[in-house]
Design a protein around this motif. Sequence first.
Motif, PDB file in Angstrom:
ATOM      1  N   SER A   2       0.836  -1.192   0.000  1.00  0.00           N
ATOM      2  CA  SER A   2       0.000   0.000   0.000  1.00  0.00           C
ATOM      3  C   SER A   2       0.874   1.245   0.000  1.00  0.00           C
ATOM      4  O   SER A   2       1.974   1.259   0.557  1.00  0.00           O
ATOM      5  CB  SER A   2      -0.907   0.007   1.228  1.00  0.00           C
ATOM      6  N   GLY A   3       0.342   2.276  -0.620  1.00  0.00           N
ATOM      7  CA  GLY A   3       1.055   3.532  -0.669  1.00  0.00           C
ATOM      8  C   GLY A   3       0.572   4.474   0.410  1.00  0.00           C
ATOM      9  O   GLY A   3      -0.060   4.060   1.378  1.00  0.00           O
ATOM     10  N   TYR A   6      -4.794   8.597   1.502  1.00  0.00           N
ATOM     11  CA  TYR A   6      -5.484   9.604   0.714  1.00  0.00           C
ATOM     12  C   TYR A   6      -6.056  10.692   1.629  1.00  0.00           C
ATOM     13  O   TYR A   6      -6.221  10.499   2.833  1.00  0.00           O
ATOM     14  CB  TYR A   6      -6.619   8.964  -0.088  1.00  0.00           C
ATOM     15  N   TRP A 205       0.250   4.804 -13.959  1.00  0.00           N
ATOM     16  CA  TRP A 205      -0.689   4.718 -12.850  1.00  0.00           C
ATOM     17  C   TRP A 205      -2.079   4.441 -13.423  1.00  0.00           C
ATOM     18  O   TRP A 205      -2.536   5.150 -14.323  1.00  0.00           O
ATOM     19  CB  TRP A 205      -0.709   6.013 -12.057  1.00  0.00           C
ATOM     20  N   ALA A 213      -8.818   0.994  -5.894  1.00  0.00           N
ATOM     21  CA  ALA A 213      -7.375   1.205  -5.838  1.00  0.00           C
ATOM     22  C   ALA A 213      -6.865   1.927  -7.077  1.00  0.00           C
ATOM     23  O   ALA A 213      -7.521   1.976  -8.118  1.00  0.00           O
ATOM     24  CB  ALA A 213      -6.653  -0.134  -5.692  1.00  0.00           C
ATOM     25  N   ARG A 225       3.348  -0.713  -6.934  1.00  0.00           N
ATOM     26  CA  ARG A 225       2.694   0.045  -5.869  1.00  0.00           C
ATOM     27  C   ARG A 225       1.187  -0.041  -6.032  1.00  0.00           C
ATOM     28  O   ARG A 225       0.679   0.002  -7.158  1.00  0.00           O
ATOM     29  CB  ARG A 225       3.133   1.509  -5.880  1.00  0.00           C
ATOM     30  N   THR A 226       0.483  -0.167  -4.922  1.00  0.00           N
ATOM     31  CA  THR A 226      -0.973  -0.120  -4.916  1.00  0.00           C
ATOM     32  C   THR A 226      -1.424   0.856  -3.848  1.00  0.00           C
ATOM     33  O   THR A 226      -0.981   0.764  -2.693  1.00  0.00           O
ATOM     34  CB  THR A 226      -1.575  -1.504  -4.626  1.00  0.00           C
ATOM     35  N   ILE A 227      -2.256   1.800  -4.228  1.00  0.00           N
ATOM     36  CA  ILE A 227      -2.857   2.735  -3.276  1.00  0.00           C
ATOM     37  C   ILE A 227      -4.310   2.319  -3.103  1.00  0.00           C
ATOM     38  O   ILE A 227      -5.103   2.392  -4.047  1.00  0.00           O
ATOM     39  CB  ILE A 227      -2.754   4.181  -3.772  1.00  0.00           C
ATOM     40  N   THR A 228      -4.646   1.865  -1.921  1.00  0.00           N
ATOM     41  CA  THR A 228      -6.002   1.408  -1.640  1.00  0.00           C
ATOM     42  C   THR A 228      -6.874   2.594  -1.237  1.00  0.00           C
ATOM     43  O   THR A 228      -6.458   3.450  -0.440  1.00  0.00           O
ATOM     44  CB  THR A 228      -5.982   0.363  -0.514  1.00  0.00           C
ATOM     45  N   VAL A 269      -3.755  12.059  -3.081  1.00  0.00           N
ATOM     46  CA  VAL A 269      -2.683  11.384  -2.352  1.00  0.00           C
ATOM     47  C   VAL A 269      -1.466  12.301  -2.418  1.00  0.00           C
ATOM     48  O   VAL A 269      -0.810  12.389  -3.459  1.00  0.00           O
ATOM     49  CB  VAL A 269      -2.368  10.011  -2.958  1.00  0.00           C
ATOM     50  N   ALA A 272       2.715  11.627  -3.857  1.00  0.00           N
ATOM     51  CA  ALA A 272       2.655  10.240  -4.348  1.00  0.00           C
ATOM     52  C   ALA A 272       3.765   9.936  -5.339  1.00  0.00           C
ATOM     53  O   ALA A 272       4.136   8.774  -5.528  1.00  0.00           O
ATOM     54  CB  ALA A 272       1.301   9.982  -4.994  1.00  0.00           C
TER      55      ALA A 272
END
Length: 283
Positions: A2-3, A6, A205, A213, A225-228, A269, A272
């Motif tokens: 996870s990144g 947010y 991205w 995500a 990278r994954t931003i949930t 975010v 990022a």
Amino acid sequence: MSGPAYEVAVRAEAALGEGPTWDAAAGRLIWLDILGCRVHTYDPVTGRRTVRTTEQHVGAAKPRSGGGLVLNLRDGVGLLDPDGAFRWLRREPVPGRRANDAAVAPDGALWAGTMRYDEAPGGGTLSRLTGDGAAEVVLDDVAVSNGTGWSPDGRLMYYIDSPTRRVDVFSYAEGRVADRRPFAEIEEGAGFPDGLTVDADGCVWVALWDGAAVRRYTPDGRLDRTITLPTPRVTACAFGGADLTDLYVTTARVGLTAPHPMAGSLLVVPDAGKGLPQPTFTG
């Protein structure tokens, strides 16, 4: 992995939030509610917001080199002048079809996507339009034309037709594409690829509709990278802010029976990554 977490940039209830675009000249972010027929702007420094209603569903709004916006609308592509005057650049209504995502290429042309409301395979297109209104259909067998972007050196174009679950890549030169091949595939259960943006490192991205995500893929197609996010219908992403380090993410609430309170909001975010300056439409 996870990144970073947010934040909520604009609390909203957009039916189909889409198309975040940093307008460097104005220091603001442009974003849309396609089904709400609204073009929003947001200034992250002052917090000032504006909303303009369009007469048709609007799939994209991008800055023009001389000021104003180019709009990808249900019945074609139109120009909005700085004084608010509107005129069609190219009007081609097709019953049952609407505009969707669009992007401005390094040469200032608009690559504009369409789709059928029923999302029928082959019902959509991807076209290249120049400032004089000339248009060329580049892809004519698309279901849901979505994210489009270019590598930092301008030699690659990335593209998403959402139901394929793929991000494809083309070789790009002088407004032409060739050698389409898969770049990344989204596995079953992880959602559908929607909008995309390319960063200064050449990483891609990808916003995941029904995936809650945003993913970052390296130039060789590896997920790193994954931003949930808190709501499933994540639609598009773009870097903004004075240093292009903040990732703005649009979301949707259409079709959700019990939407999360953040569904339809514009999220951000901070820090990022590092985005690329975006070209403006020449016209």
